[in-house]
Design an enzyme around this catalytic site. Sequence first.
Site, mmCIF file in Angstrom:
data_model
loop_
_atom_site.group_PDB
_atom_site.id
_atom_site.type_symbol
_atom_site.label_atom_id
_atom_site.label_comp_id
_atom_site.label_asym_id
_atom_site.label_seq_id
_atom_site.Cartn_x
_atom_site.Cartn_y
_atom_site.Cartn_z
ATOM 1 N N ASN A 1 27.380 78.391 5.777
ATOM 2 C CA ASN A 1 26.868 78.632 7.136
ATOM 3 C C ASN A 1 26.393 77.306 7.705
ATOM 4 O O ASN A 1 25.992 76.409 6.962
ATOM 5 C CB ASN A 1 25.695 79.615 7.067
ATOM 6 C CG ASN A 1 25.126 79.937 8.442
ATOM 7 O OD1 ASN A 1 25.888 80.176 9.395
ATOM 8 N ND2 ASN A 1 23.812 79.933 8.576
ATOM 9 N N ASP B 1 19.101 82.258 6.588
ATOM 10 C CA ASP B 1 19.000 80.819 6.856
ATOM 11 C C ASP B 1 18.314 80.073 5.713
ATOM 12 O O ASP B 1 17.405 79.253 5.910
ATOM 13 C CB ASP B 1 18.265 80.554 8.190
ATOM 14 C CG ASP B 1 19.021 81.147 9.367
ATOM 15 O OD1 ASP B 1 20.264 81.202 9.304
ATOM 16 O OD2 ASP B 1 18.374 81.578 10.333
ATOM 17 N N SER C 1 21.913 71.952 9.486
ATOM 18 C CA SER C 1 22.114 72.062 8.042
ATOM 19 C C SER C 1 23.346 72.914 7.762
ATOM 20 O O SER C 1 23.544 73.942 8.415
ATOM 21 C CB SER C 1 20.913 72.752 7.377
ATOM 22 O OG SER C 1 19.699 72.124 7.732
HETATM 23 C C1 GAR Z 1 25.776 76.649 16.567
HETATM 24 O O1 GAR Z 1 24.785 75.801 17.110
HETATM 25 C C2 GAR Z 1 25.346 77.165 15.217
HETATM 26 O O2 GAR Z 1 24.608 76.230 14.474
HETATM 27 C C3 GAR Z 1 24.489 78.343 15.603
HETATM 28 O O3 GAR Z 1 25.176 78.929 16.680
HETATM 29 C C4 GAR Z 1 25.908 77.936 17.385
HETATM 30 C C5 GAR Z 1 27.345 78.399 17.471
HETATM 31 O O4 GAR Z 1 28.101 77.534 18.268
HETATM 32 N N1 GAR Z 1 24.316 79.239 14.501
HETATM 33 C C6 GAR Z 1 23.186 79.876 14.230
HETATM 34 O O5 GAR Z 1 22.187 79.813 14.949
HETATM 35 C C7 GAR Z 1 23.187 80.704 12.963
HETATM 36 N N2 GAR Z 1 21.866 80.988 12.511
HETATM 37 P P1 GAR Z 1 29.692 77.589 18.217
HETATM 38 O O6 GAR Z 1 30.088 79.052 18.405
HETATM 39 O O7 GAR Z 1 30.133 76.756 19.374
HETATM 40 O O8 GAR Z 1 30.142 77.050 16.887
#
Ligand code: GAR
Length: 227
Positions: free
Chosen positions: A107, A145, A136
């Site tokens: 993740n 997480d 991370s």
């Molecule tokens: C990213 O910033 C990722 O780190 C976050 O959602 C966004 C997805 O962007 N994920 C989380 O918060 C998971 N806990 P993307 O769809 O453009 O890759």
Amino acid sequence: MKNLVILISGRGSNMEAIVRASSREAWPARVAAVIANRPDAAGLAFAAAHGIATAVVDHRQFPDRESFDAALAREIDSFAPDLVVLAGFMRVLTAGFVDRYAGRMLNVHPSLLPSFPGLKTHQQALDAGVRVHGASVHFVTSQLDHGPIVAQAVVPVRTGDDPAALAARVLEAEHVIYPRAVRWFVEGRLALDGLRVTVTPPEPQWFFADEAAAAPVDTQSITGEGT
Ligand code: GAR
């Protein structure tokens, strides 16, 4: 050739970075499928346009987390994955689902874990007044997480940042470390020892964004040289 299955909920920019890196760097892996839990996930169009199989398992069609996770696992397993990549997949997963993919599910989270798990991580960072923030990549465990950290990226928090500005800076760094971490996995270079993850042969598992823009350090006053 290893099979990757990538799960998304929305935009899919991390998925896109992984797809692009895998072909640019000729990884010994293919993205076998991109699966979304929402039919309107924007990233599905990118995947389809790149000839990648897509599927939707809509969580709203299931009465509880267990039945959704069971259907999702069936869909994932039909692509015989070596690695499941959560890329902005915004669902809390059951312990049974997490156990099924133990050691083979990654993740990306937009904070320097273990700080700021959960949602609104950029607002959390601004509220806490931290001067560095980041992202991370970690193996998924049943604790949300949390899990062995494969790579982290550090970005500065600048005066005047709002959550959107900080999110954009962190996202750029995610696009560097996530493809790198997935590549290490498909090359068989990751080893787990408790919560500690090592890469062999070694490579830096951290990334500092904006190094060039950082204020120059006055080493004389730090070391006392010249006094
Ligand atoms: C990213 O910033 C990722 O780190 C976050 O959602 C966004 C997805 O962007 N994920 C989380 O918060 C998971 N806990 P993307 O769809 O453009 O890759």
